[in-house]
Design a protein around this motif. Structure first.
Motif: not given
Length: 244
Positions: A129-135, A158-160
């Motif tokens: 949620a906080t690393g892979l998806a936003p990247a 933040m939305g992602t």
């Protein structure tokens, strides 16, 4: 209960943060220092592979260097060496404590048993949620890389993170076809909308260096979540109240 949660989060964050600070010192920090050597004002500087970074025919003073006037223009920053390492390590420890608090909050509110295995499962979801998806939209960047406005990137990140976390909960923890469909839509929505992009892609650092930094940063991020999870499982058992 609250005292135990706080004690575990502090202890786990301290241990995991110090371990990852050592890992960062030998992985991401050298890449950042290498990237700073290529940092330059957009549109004015050019890189001569033989002579180094040049500006209007003369060597320029980088924002991260310590030439005369550099600190006045860029503001205060820790000096290279021990001071910079100490501040970076402190920031990593504080981040690890924050991760541990998030992990403990999720475990406690969900009612899951708190042990190393459960903590690792939650840490894996947190990393997604906080690393892979936003990247996927905003990869970790070296200094001097082109980027969209900061506020737009923060809002999208933040939305992602929130949408991905909610999607994982619906897909994994909520029964029903509607929950799976909603989770899939939430998982895809930020990437369909798209991350904010710079008007012009420009970076002084070589693509190989930027790619190595992005990949290494994600690995270190995953290692931080995993280390925090293992430490949480360990200290939760060690701080177990004794029967009278």
């Amino acid at each position: 209960m609250l005292n135990r949660v706080l004690a575990v989060a502090l202890a786990a964050g301290l241990v995991a943060g110090l371990a990852i600070a050592v890992l960062q010192h030998f992985t991401t920090t050298p890449l950042i220092l290498a990237g700073e050597a290529f940092e330059k004002p957009a549109g004015h500087a050019s890189l001569d592979p033989a002579a180094g970074l040049r500006f209007s025919g003369a060597t320029i003073i980088l924002a991260h260097s310590h030439g005369e006037g550099a600190h006045d223009e860029a503001g205060w920053s820790p000096t290279d060496g021990l001071e910079r390492t100490a501040f970076t390590s402190l920031a990593t420890v504080v981040t690890a404590i924050g991760f541990a608090l998030i992990l403990m909050a999720g475990l406690v509110l969900s009612g899951d048993p708190i042990d190393g295995r459960r903590a690792l499962a939650w840490a894996a979801a947190a990393f997604i949620a906080t690393g892979l998806a936003p990247a996927l939209g905003l990869a970790p960047e070296l200094p001097g890389s082109a980027a969209a406005p900061l506020l737009a990137r923060q809002i999208w990140w933040m939305g992602t993170a929130v949408a991905t976390a909610a999607a994982l909960w619906l897909l994994i923890r909520t029964p029903g076809l509607w929950a799976k469909a909603a989770g899939l839509l939430l998982l895809l929505a930020p990437h369909v909308i798209g991350a904010p992009r710079p008007e012009v892609y420009a970076s002084g650092a070589p693509a190989e260096l930027a790619g190595a930094f992005a990949a290494t940063s994600l690995v270190v991020n995953a290692a931080l979540w995993a280390s925090v999870a293992v430490a949480v499982g360990f200290f939760w058992q060690r701080f177990k109240p004794h029967a009278s």
